[in-house]
Structure formats: C-alpha cells, structure tokens
Scaffold this motif. Structure first.
Motif, mmCIF file in Angstrom:
data_model
loop_
_atom_site.group_PDB
_atom_site.id
_atom_site.type_symbol
_atom_site.label_atom_id
_atom_site.label_comp_id
_atom_site.label_asym_id
_atom_site.label_seq_id
_atom_site.Cartn_x
_atom_site.Cartn_y
_atom_site.Cartn_z
ATOM 1 N N GLY A 221 0.901 -1.183 -0.094
ATOM 2 C CA GLY A 221 0.073 0.042 0.009
ATOM 3 C C GLY A 221 0.897 1.238 0.037
ATOM 4 O O GLY A 221 0.529 2.286 -0.587
ATOM 5 N N ARG A 263 -3.414 -5.848 5.296
ATOM 6 C CA ARG A 263 -3.460 -4.446 5.906
ATOM 7 C C ARG A 263 -4.983 -4.072 6.042
ATOM 8 O O ARG A 263 -5.872 -4.227 5.285
ATOM 9 C CB ARG A 263 -2.702 -3.458 4.922
ATOM 10 N N ARG A 265 -8.401 -2.026 6.225
ATOM 11 C CA ARG A 265 -9.024 -1.263 5.475
ATOM 12 C C ARG A 265 -9.832 -0.359 6.183
ATOM 13 O O ARG A 265 -10.422 -0.424 7.207
ATOM 14 C CB ARG A 265 -9.887 -1.834 4.145
ATOM 15 N N ASP A 267 -12.404 1.655 4.771
ATOM 16 C CA ASP A 267 -13.795 1.567 4.163
ATOM 17 C C ASP A 267 -14.813 0.378 4.800
ATOM 18 O O ASP A 267 -15.859 0.239 4.453
ATOM 19 C CB ASP A 267 -13.954 1.246 2.560
ATOM 20 N N GLN A 268 -14.182 -0.615 5.676
ATOM 21 C CA GLN A 268 -14.862 -1.598 6.059
ATOM 22 C C GLN A 268 -14.217 -2.211 7.408
ATOM 23 O O GLN A 268 -13.040 -1.981 7.584
ATOM 24 C CB GLN A 268 -15.050 -2.885 5.163
ATOM 25 N N GLN A 305 -17.617 -9.420 8.408
ATOM 26 C CA GLN A 305 -17.593 -8.058 8.767
ATOM 27 C C GLN A 305 -18.426 -7.464 9.833
ATOM 28 O O GLN A 305 -19.338 -8.085 10.163
ATOM 29 C CB GLN A 305 -17.734 -7.065 7.292
ATOM 30 N N SER A 537 -5.463 3.801 10.325
ATOM 31 C CA SER A 537 -6.135 2.620 9.683
ATOM 32 C C SER A 537 -6.166 1.401 10.651
ATOM 33 O O SER A 537 -7.070 0.535 10.894
ATOM 34 C CB SER A 537 -5.876 1.957 8.298
ATOM 35 N N LYS A 581 -3.785 4.473 0.546
ATOM 36 C CA LYS A 581 -5.104 3.780 -0.011
ATOM 37 C C LYS A 581 -4.811 2.927 -1.258
ATOM 38 O O LYS A 581 -5.866 2.105 -1.633
ATOM 39 C CB LYS A 581 -5.928 4.778 -0.254
#
Length: 583
Positions: A221, A263, A265, A267-268, A305, A537, A581
C-alpha cells in the motif's frame, strides 16, 4: 541495455556457516529503466534488503554473491558494466557516487557526535574534487532541495525529528547526483503524515533528476502511487512482478494476495484480519507465520465484517457501564532546561479528560510528539503528572506515593506492551523466565511447577510453541518477540493493557497476526485496551472509540466509524488523507 540503468540476471546470494549454506537470494532477475521506479516488496527475511546490499557491493560476511550478473550503465550512451566483475577499488567509485542508498534507520546511519554540516559536506567531498566552501554551498542546496532550512546544518542527529533525519539521509544520498537511488524501508515506523511527505519528495526528486529509484518495503500500500513496477519477493525468490496497477488489481500469486489483504482497510471493518497464511497451503506458509489461534477458512475470514448496527450496539453497551478508568484534566510536563520555579514546563499532556469502559478498546492516534506515549506512562504512574486525576476503579492513583504498597498492588491489574519487543526483553534471559518474572515480583503461583505450567499455557495462547521456554529473544522473529511481550503482560492476569505502538515496526502480515491475537485475547480474558498508534487504519480496526491527539491536547473524540466517516477537525482529515490507499 538501450535505456536500461540496471539489469540483474540470475543473482544468487548465500551465507555459508560451518553447519550449512543458506541461500538468501535465489537466482532472481529484474530490470530498471532510466528515470523509472521499481518497488521490491516482501516480509522480513524474504531477501529484499540482501538484494540491495548486493547491488551496492556491501553483502556482509559470511555472505557473498555466489552467481549472477549486475549490469549497470551510469550514462545513456555509456557502456554497461558488470559490477560484480569490478575490483573493489573501482566498485567504490560507483558506490555512493553513481549508486546511492538510503538505509532504514537514519539515527543508526548518522554519527551522533558530528553535526549535519560535517557529515553532509564529508559525503560531497568524498565524491567530488571541490573546495570545502563549495561543498558546504552544495550541502545547503541539497537540504533546501529536500525542504529543510539551512539552520539544520548546525544541528546534531538527536536534535532532529524522524522525518528530518530521513530528509538529511536523502540529501546525503543525492549529493553526488546518482543515477540510481536505493531506498531501503525509508518510511518504516514514521508517522503517516511524515511518510506521505517523504514519498512525495522521493517522487519529485526522481522526476526532476531523471533518477532511477528502487524502493524496498514490506507494505504494498505504501508504494502504490510511487513506483512504476513492482517485484514481490518470497523466500529469496521473485514470485511475481509487473506493472503496479496490474499487481494491485489482479494479483496472481497467493503470497501477493495475502500481502494486499492483510492491511486494515478504512472502508470496512472485519472481525479478524486476513493473514498471508489464509491464502497459502501449509507447505507454502513462511516460517515466521504462526497459524492463527482461531481456525477459519479464507472465505470466512474475508466475509466476517462488523456492521454499523453491531458496532453501535456494542459501543452503547460499553458506555452504559461504570468507567474502569477516568482521566480528569491530566497535565504532564517536562521542566525547561536551565529554568527553575513553578510554571516553567513544556506541557506534553495538557488538560486531557476522558473515560475508559470495561472491555473497551480506546484508540489513541496522533503524530510523534503529540503526547500519546507520555499520557500512557502517566496513566500507569511511570511518570508523575503535574496535575489532574487518574481514577482506576474509582481510586485516584495520581495521589498515591510512587513507592506505596497500594500502587504496587494496583499495577498487577495494569500492564503495557511497548513498541520495540527486542528492547523490552532482556537478551540474557530465556523467554520462559521473562514471562514468569512478573509472577515472581507479585508473588503469584509460588510453586515453580505451576509457574512453568502458566508460562507454557500463555505461550500456547499467543500462538507460540510451549516448549520454547528456554529460547532467547534473538532466536525469535519480530512478531514472535512481540507475542512474548503480550504473554508477559498477561502473566499476572491484568484487567487493563496499554499497547504503545506495539505493531508499528512489524511487517504488515505479522502486524495482522498480532492485531488478531489482541482481539482474540480481549474476548477470552475480558481485557480493556488503550491502543496507541500513528496509523489511523490500524486504530480504526482495533478500536470502539478513538481519541485524536495534537500538541498535548485532545483534538477530537468519538466512535471509530464516526471519526473516519465524518471527521470534525482539519487535523483529523489530514491524518486520514495521509494513509496509503492503493488503487
């Protein structure tokens, strides 16, 4: 080699001992064009740093380049030379001049007894036949090129921040206008904001100077927007290479897929992070990878999730309890040099107030120097606060004398896991004895057999072999040493643990294992965490709530998801925007 700067063919590096021959780099091939950037990615021990040392002719003994060619062409119309065939005296004319290198730890690369002026001008004079005055003029120009003021020339390494030290190293590396610059993990353990600036600086210098760049890292990343091509190394071999966008969007090798997936994230939010082991067969799993404590399939791991509703319900149930820890108007400062009297302090923590609830993970995020670690040490009374209250289960430990029996008793319930596991463990003490030491200090399980059973149980719980009680820290990998530190913290059954940058310097794959471990142990032992990191993160994955600190004060506080999705302060937005990102 037309426009190629570097053409590596069948390179093999081996280390020979009396017992065996270890192949660190196993017949790898790659090429680099003029003005282009190549990323070399892999975990610790994959051979990426040894590859860079081979290019520089600096492989330490008993290592040696056993086979292969390193063809290098410094000028577009020049002749390609095999660096391995050159005598050492001629190799030195290329090393530092035409091929320069930025090492991982700038504080270890710079001499602490000389200022920047001496060290930077020395590097210029070594490769150019010019006067000291001209060398100093060039040194100032190089510092300005890496966005540092000329005043830095008079400073010593200990007077500079991590980002400034790395910029000095870059200035030293480009001082002789190299054709090829090798950057070996130059942003590891730096703040995400400083990391973003260093990456942008390297990108700008490469374009402005038409300089080829090799960037070595363990995190795909980080290099997503910096490099043109990437080579993924695993156990000394290049298992996949190609255009960076293609690798990101369509990785072919299981190892590459694992590196990309492990790594955290933004967004979730997953229940547990994927690890490299989830994508590989048992035969392919690296020796440094331990099998996860909870057996699960890759599909299950990727799909589990945490929904926004679950997150909200958990937080509501946590804050409905009485606080385990309540910090009220805490102040911690350092007395200014040469100044006596009250009020003459540099405030590292200034009027900080928050509550921590049983079973909660409270994330503490901010740049280096914002007061995170000072706050952690003050909470545990490893530092004496100047003012404010620290209420642990309703008892104000800020008012207890430093050597009081009551404070010693309370410390059984409060532990800390530090950033560097190697510095946290006594190198002369076997890990079994290190884990048992807190039990000895607090007179827990006086029977030696029961202590040993407890140590072996803890080793097993953190994913290590119970029979390793007689191993020493140097015999373990970084991730394994951090697991020993976690086991040691758990030895006296605490209620509250502070994790102070405990995964910052680990490979992303090992980092994922340790983060999963901390979550699993929290569920089993009903632990309460303060989790400190500069990486939002990582903090978001671990935390129920997040505190953003800046210059000793709380900049923003709220639910982890809310902080990410709707930050209220510009400083928080800056931290989020600096996180790599990918594509």
């Amino acid at each position: 080699m037309s426009d190629l700067v570097l053409d590596v063919r069948q390179l093999q590096v081996q280390f020979q001992t009396e017992a065996q021959v270890n192949i660190a780099v196993n017949q790898i091939d790659f090429q680099l064009e003029r003005g282009k950037t190549l990323g070399i990615v892999g975990e610790s021990g994959s051979g990426k740093s040894v590859t860079s040392l081979a290019l520089m002719g600096l492989v330490p003994k008993p290592g040696r380049v056993a086979a292969g060619e390193i063809l290098f062409k410094s000028e577009p119309d020049g002749e390609a030379l095999d660096l391995e065939s050159l005598p050492e005296w001629e190799r030195r004319t290329y090393r530092g001049g035409k091929i320069a290198m930025i090492f991982q730890e700038p504080m270890s690369s710079l001499n602490p007894v000389y200022n920047v002026d001496f060290q930077l001008t020395e590097a210029i004079l070594l490769h150019q036949n010019i006067s000291k005055a001209e060398a100093r003029k060039q040194a100032i120009a190089r510092l300005e090129e890496v966005q540092l003021f000329p005043e830095v020339m008079e400073r010593y390494p200990h007077e500079l921040s991590g980002g400034q030290l790395q910029r000095v190293m870059i200035a030293m590396a480009i001082a002789s206008n190299p054709t090829l610059l090798i950057a070996d993990e130059p942003t590891t353990a730096l703040d995400v904001t400083v990391q973003a600036k260093i990456l942008q600086l390297l990108r700008d210098l490469s374009q402005a100077r038409q300089m080829s760049l090799i960037f070595i890292t363990h995190d795909l990343g980080v290099i997503a927007e910096l490099v043109d091509d990437v080579a993924v190394m695993y156990r000394g071999k290049i298992v996949e290479q190609g255009d960076i966008k293609d690798i990101f969007k369509n990785p072919q090798h299981p190892y590459t897929k694992g590196l990309l997936a492990c790594r955290p994230r933004l967004d979730q939010k997953l229940v547990l992070l994927p690890t490299v082991a989830d994508f590989m067969t048992v035969e392919e799993i690296p020796e440094t990878q331990e099998i996860s404590i909870q057996e699960r399939s890759p599909d299950e791991n990727l799909q589990a999730q945490v929904s926004l509703e679950e997150d909200k319900a958990r937080l509501e149930s946590l804050v409905a309890q009485q606080p385990l820890l309540s910090i009220q108007h805490l102040q911690v400062g350092y007395r200014k040099r040469g100044v006596l009297g009250m009020g003459s302090y540099n405030m590292a923590v200034n009027d900080v107030t928050f509550d921590l609830y049983p079973g909660e993970t409270l994330g503490l995020v901010g740049e280096s120097g914002c007061g995170k670690s000072t706050l952690a040490r003050a909470i545990l009374r490893l530092m004496q606060p100047l003012g404010g209250d620290i209420l642990f289960r309703g008892e104000n430990i800020a008012k207890l004398p430093a050597r009081s029996k009551r404070l010693r008793q309370l410390r059984r319930e409060m532990q800390i896991v530090f950033q560097n596991p190697y510095n946290s463990l006594n190198p002369r003490m076997a890990i079994g004895r290190a884990i048992a030491e807190p039990m000895v200090i607090h007179n827990i399980k006086r029977d030696k057999k029961k202590r040993l059973e407890r140590v072996q149980y803890l080793l097993e719980r953190v994913g290590l072999n119970p029979d390793w009680v007689n191993r020493y820290p140097h015999e373990l990998s970084g991730g394994q040493r951090q697991r020993v530190c976690i086991a040691r913290a758990l030895a006296i059954e605490p209620q509250f643990i502070i994790c102070d940058e405990s995964v910052s310097a680990l490979d992303v794959s090992v980092q994922a294992q340790v983060l999963n471990l901390l979550k699993e142990l929290q569920s089993e032992f009903q632990l309460t965490y303060i989790f400190i990191s500069h990486d939002l993160s990582v903090v978001k994955f671990m935390s129920d709530r997040i505190i953003v600190m800046n210059k000793g004060k709380i900049e923003e506080m709220g639910a982890a998801e809310q902080i990410y999705r709707d930050p209220q302060q510009d400083y928080t937005r800056q931290l989020i925007s600096a996180i790599p990102k990918g594509f």
